[in-house]
Motif scaffolding. Structure first.
Motif, PDB file in Angstrom:
ATOM      1  N   LYS A  66      -8.066  10.445   2.770  1.00 28.37           N
ATOM      2  CA  LYS A  66      -6.836  10.607   1.994  1.00 28.37           C
ATOM      3  C   LYS A  66      -7.123  11.157   0.596  1.00 28.37           C
ATOM      4  N   HIS A  67      -8.337  10.911   0.106  1.00 24.13           N
ATOM      5  CA  HIS A  67      -8.695  11.311  -1.259  1.00 24.13           C
ATOM      6  C   HIS A  67     -10.053  12.007  -1.217  1.00 24.13           C
ATOM      7  N   ASP A 107      -1.631  10.804  -7.714  1.00 18.18           N
ATOM      8  CA  ASP A 107      -2.272  10.656  -6.412  1.00 18.18           C
ATOM      9  C   ASP A 107      -3.336  11.727  -6.203  1.00 18.18           C
ATOM     10  N   ASN A 123       2.260   6.426  -7.100  1.00 20.60           N
ATOM     11  CA  ASN A 123       1.243   7.357  -7.593  1.00 20.60           C
ATOM     12  C   ASN A 123       1.697   8.800  -7.428  1.00 20.60           C
ATOM     13  N   ARG A 124       2.357   9.075  -6.306  1.00 24.38           N
ATOM     14  CA  ARG A 124       2.823  10.442  -6.049  1.00 24.38           C
ATOM     15  C   ARG A 124       3.906  10.827  -7.061  1.00 24.38           C
ATOM     16  N   GLU A 181       0.837  -1.207   0.000  1.00 24.52           N
ATOM     17  CA  GLU A 181       0.000   0.000   0.000  1.00 24.52           C
ATOM     18  C   GLU A 181       0.868   1.251   0.000  1.00 24.52           C
ATOM     19  N   ASP A 182       1.944   1.242   0.804  1.00 19.83           N
ATOM     20  CA  ASP A 182       2.849   2.395   0.867  1.00 19.83           C
ATOM     21  C   ASP A 182       3.565   2.605  -0.470  1.00 19.83           C
ATOM     22  N   ALA A 189      -8.093   2.207  -7.367  1.00 16.02           N
ATOM     23  CA  ALA A 189      -7.421   2.513  -6.095  1.00 16.02           C
ATOM     24  C   ALA A 189      -8.249   2.040  -4.914  1.00 16.02           C
ATOM     25  N   PHE A 241      -7.240  -0.834  -2.175  1.00 19.50           N
ATOM     26  CA  PHE A 241      -7.293  -0.436  -0.768  1.00 19.50           C
ATOM     27  C   PHE A 241      -8.161  -1.430   0.025  1.00 19.50           C
ATOM     28  N   GLU A 273       2.506   1.679  -3.427  1.00 21.98           N
ATOM     29  CA  GLU A 273       1.526   2.170  -4.398  1.00 21.98           C
ATOM     30  C   GLU A 273       1.308   3.669  -4.240  1.00 21.98           C
ATOM     31  N   THR A 274       1.232   4.118  -2.986  1.00 21.37           N
ATOM     32  CA  THR A 274       1.043   5.539  -2.716  1.00 21.37           C
ATOM     33  C   THR A 274       2.221   6.364  -3.240  1.00 21.37           C
TER      34      THR A 274
END
Length: 303
Positions: free
Chosen positions: A121-122, A91, A85-86, A78-79, A291, A295, A81-82
């Protein structure tokens, strides 16, 4: 370093197998052969010099080591992927409306808190929630009304893909007001004398429990009330109207709140109800929807 001996794909395969508790599901999800999945798991076990899964009565059961590895692996993916994306600057681009179907109680108790966590977060992602039964989700997926849905054991249309993400236990519960003997019994004669409440007139849920615990499938029990809502069924049980089947997460919540529920153990072997994410394989999903799916799979797999 030990990590130099491990292929990242092995960890990705492990994560999928652990979450779905099935090499078949993992193979389908990752577009691999089942033998390929098995080889990845064997290679990972060889490097770690420990066993990750046991086969017990044809079921894949994670070892304590596997549980410890999954907790860290799922969070790491998960980290990663974040971060990826950033770096791609996508993201902040997660936006739009996502339509999701779900069972009422499972949705309220398990899914809605996770969607709230995702939305923090989104904030540009919005959700349209539809609650109902699997046959309703099946229709809405085919008609395009839903992006994806959470469903329990139900034969979906062949064009709909299902990925197992959660395993709940179905408990037969009774109020202590009815003074039913608290004993583990597989004798159907013991159960057929009791009053019941159920979800549908075909008594399918009660029949499933009876078949699992007493080896007798009956659709002729003394059902006092039919109601297609788990919380409503729980209220009828708590007021002493009859005995009924409830999902384990709801039973746990009610007992914690002080309700005097008694669980009839039957054979002592839990009756599992697998919850899956269902979606049309041919439908193009937005980045936000993908996403949310990733998640949810990570979060539910760790529960």
């Amino acid at each position: 370093m030990l990590i130099d001996q491990i292929n990242l794909n092995q960890l990705r395969v492990f994560e999928s197998v652990y979450r779905s508790k099935s090499m078949t599901h993992a193979a389908r999800e990752l577009h691999l052969t089942q033998s390929g999945v098995s080889q990845h798991i064997k290679a990972l076990e060889d490097v770690l010099e420990l066993k990750l899964f046991d086969r017990i009565k044809q079921k894949l059961v994670p070892t304590p080591s596997a549980k410890e590895l999954y907790t860290s692996t799922a969070k790491s993916f998960e980290d990663i992927e974040t971060i990826l994306n950033r770096l791609k600057k996508t993201d902040k681009e997660l936006t739009g409306m996502i339509s999701i179907g779900m069972p009422i109680e499972f949705g309220n108790n398990i899914i809605l808190p996770l969607l709230t966590e995702f939305q923090k977060k989104h904030s540009k992602v919005r959700f349209k929630i539809r609650q109902g039964f699997p046959f309703e989700m099946n229709h809405m997926l085919l008609s395009g009304e839903l992006d994806f849905a959470f469903v329990d054991s139900f034969a979906m249309d062949k064009g709909i893909r299902t990925d197992a993400v959660y395993d709940e236990v179905l408990e037969l519960c009774v109020s202590k007001k009815l003074a039913v003997p608290n004993k583990a019994s597989t004798d159907f004669a013991f159960y057929e004398k009791l009053p019941y409440v159920d979800y549908q007139e075909d008594q399918s849920v009660l029949s499933l429990w009876m078949k699992h615990h007493t080896q007798t499938r009956s659709s002729d029990l003394d059902v006092k009330v039919f109601l297609m809502d788990a919380y409503g069924i729980s209220k009828l049980i708590r007021t002493g109207v009859g005995v009924g089947v409830l999902p384990g997460h709801l039973v746990e919540k009610l007992i914690k709140s002080g309700d005097e529920l008694q669980i009839l153990k039957g054979s002592g072997k839990p009756l599992h109800n697998t919850i899956s994410i269902a979606y049309l394989e041919e439908k193009t999903l937005t980045a936000a929807t993908l996403a949310v799916l990733q998640f949810m799979k990570a979060k539910l797999g760790s529960k």
